[in-house]
Write a protein that holds these residues in place. Structure first.
Motif, short mmCIF file in Angstrom:
data_model
loop_
_atom_site.label_atom_id
_atom_site.label_comp_id
_atom_site.label_asym_id
_atom_site.label_seq_id
_atom_site.Cartn_x
_atom_site.Cartn_y
_atom_site.Cartn_z
N ILE A 1 -5.54 5.36 3.68
CA ILE A 1 -4.36 4.49 3.80
C ILE A 1 -3.42 5.04 4.87
O ILE A 1 -2.86 4.29 5.68
N ASN A 2 -3.29 6.36 4.90
CA ASN A 2 -2.38 6.99 5.84
C ASN A 2 -2.85 6.86 7.29
O ASN A 2 -2.05 6.97 8.22
N TYR B 1 -8.59 8.38 -0.82
CA TYR B 1 -7.96 7.07 -0.74
C TYR B 1 -6.64 7.15 0.03
O TYR B 1 -6.38 6.35 0.94
N THR B 2 -5.82 8.14 -0.31
CA THR B 2 -4.52 8.28 0.36
C THR B 2 -4.69 8.65 1.83
O THR B 2 -3.92 8.20 2.68
N ARG C 1 -1.77 2.75 8.04
CA ARG C 1 -0.57 2.09 7.52
C ARG C 1 0.60 2.18 8.51
O ARG C 1 1.17 1.15 8.91
N TYR D 1 0.11 4.39 -2.18
CA TYR D 1 0.00 5.69 -1.50
C TYR D 1 0.91 6.74 -2.14
O TYR D 1 0.45 7.84 -2.50
N HIS D 2 2.19 6.43 -2.28
CA HIS D 2 3.12 7.42 -2.80
C HIS D 2 2.95 7.65 -4.30
O HIS D 2 3.22 8.75 -4.80
N LEU E 1 0.82 -1.21 0.00
CA LEU E 1 0.00 0.00 0.00
C LEU E 1 0.86 1.26 0.00
O LEU E 1 0.40 2.32 -0.42
#
Length: 402
Positions: free
Chosen positions: A76-77, A72-73, A80, A45-46, A41
């Motif tokens: 995830i952040n 979305y990012t 994660r 993400y990046h 992920l």
């Protein structure tokens, strides 16, 4: 969970092994798979950050962004890095029980310190070079070298901050373990049974608040000692430590979730996430504190899902879990380089196509480097995982057995 019960009884000069005291031996595959998923992920993400419009190391023009990726990012952040920190804390506590100080130091500096330095002096230099080229059209060797000097004001540790602070946190719990503060007595367990989430979130905010106040008072910031970085990440590491030391209690809190708890945590996650977004628009610089709530709840849900559905292994899962460490180390520099060439030579003004292009190309390059450079070379294996070659390990075992 299976247990091996062991005791030794000596009779007529012979030792007989009997299975009498509990010893866990099964591997927790959900932790392995959790690290693998979180590392993968990181690529998603990046790669997405290049196209969200959020200021990052390298970005497309404002007209070519895809703002919907921001949702979305952001999610995830949320979980994660807390997941990484939780797992790191869990196994750091396990290492404290397993090793004396000398072996503990050797283990942490080898498995974390060597990959940290190796990546900093190779892939991270490449990352800085292409970042400079993208922003300034050229790069200065002196400026790049200046980012590698730890005592300099321009020092940049980039995404490797995680390894560095895990080393610091690990030694912190090693020495504090002598105080036996991580074992929860029956009285505290009774309180936690009713108010565990409230207490853990309060401790989380308390730690963040203490280090936040220290930052405001001192105004000190350095990549190697950031009050804000410690305050935001230490709590999740400590929760992992507490879970390892009090497994039977926290198993029900974080892993073996009831349906009722899943529903409640999901509702709290959605509400806290929405409120954090609304309030942060009104109160500047409140993101870090407000995100404590959705980060905590999302971590619990992810741990529960991993425990229920990912406590298994097969060839594919084993492969990506074994690659998760090196993937984490090299993914960001690779994405920077791939993004640079995409923007310079391929950019077709379609952010959806651009995102998938950067993501797919980066994934291919990352896993190719992992396979050819790291997994299948002695030097690469040692430099980027801290592990000795399998052949060397077998020789050591042969010497010990002899």
């Amino acid at each position: 969970m299976d247990f091996v019960e062991m005791s030794i009884r000596v009779e007529t000069g012979k030792a007989r092994i009997k299975y009498n005291s509990k010893e866990k031996f099964m591997r927790k595959h959900y932790f392995d798979n959790g690290k693998a998923i979180a590392s993968f992920l990181g690529i998603v993400y990046h790669s997405a950050l290049v196209f969200t419009g959020t200021a990052w190391l390298i970005n497309v023009d404002g007209q070519q962004t895809l703002p919907i990726l921001q949702i979305y990012t952001d999610y995830i952040n949320l979980f994660r890095m807390p997941l990484f920190l939780f797992i790191a804390g869990y196994f750091a506590a396990h290492s404290v029980r397993k090793y004396n100080l000398r072996d503990f130091t050797f283990n942490k500096l080898t498995r974390l310190g060597i990959p940290l330095i190796s990546t900093l002096l190779t892939f991270n230099i490449l990352e800085k070079l292409y970042t400079f080229k993208f922003i300034h059209g050229n790069y200065s060797l002196n400026e790049i070298l200046g980012t590698l000097v730890p005592w300099g004001s321009n020092f940049q540790i980039s995404h490797l901050w995680f390894l560095y602070y895990v080393i610091i946190f690990s030694f912190l719990i090693y020495f504090s373990s002598f105080l036996k503060i991580y074992h929860i007595n029956s009285f505290i367990k009774r309180i936690l049974k009713k108010y565990s989430d409230v207490i853990l979130i309060a401790c989380n905010i308390g730690i963040l608040g203490i280090f936040g106040v220290l930052f405001v008072i001192t105004g000190f910031f350095h990549e190697l000692f950031s009050f804000l970085t410690i305050g935001a990440n230490l709590p999740y590491f400590l929760i992992g430590v507490l879970t390892c030391q009090n497994w039977e209690y926290f198993k029900k809190q974080f892993f073996d979730l009831s349906r009722t708890r899943v529903v409640i945590i999901s509702i709290l996650l959605i509400i806290s996430y929405i409120l954090a977004g609304l309030i942060s628009d009104i109160i500047p610089n409140s993101n870090t504190i407000l995100n404590t709530f959705p980060r905590y709840f999302s971590l619990i849900l992810v741990l529960g899902l991993l425990y229920k559905y990912m406590n298994k292994s097969n060839r594919f899962l084993k492969y990506i879990s074994e690659s998760s460490y090196s993937v984490y180390l090299i993914h960001q520099p690779v994405i920077v380089v791939v993004s640079y060439y995409y923007i310079k030579y391929i950019n077709d003004s379609n952010p959806v196509l651009g995102f998938f292009t950067v993501f797919l190309l980066s994934t291919i390059v990352i896993y190719a480097l992992d396979y050819f450079l790291i997994r299948n070379t002695r030097v690469g294996t040692f430099l980027f995982t801290g592990k000795r070659n399998i052949e060397q390990k077998s020789k050591v075992k042969d010497k010990i057995s002899a």
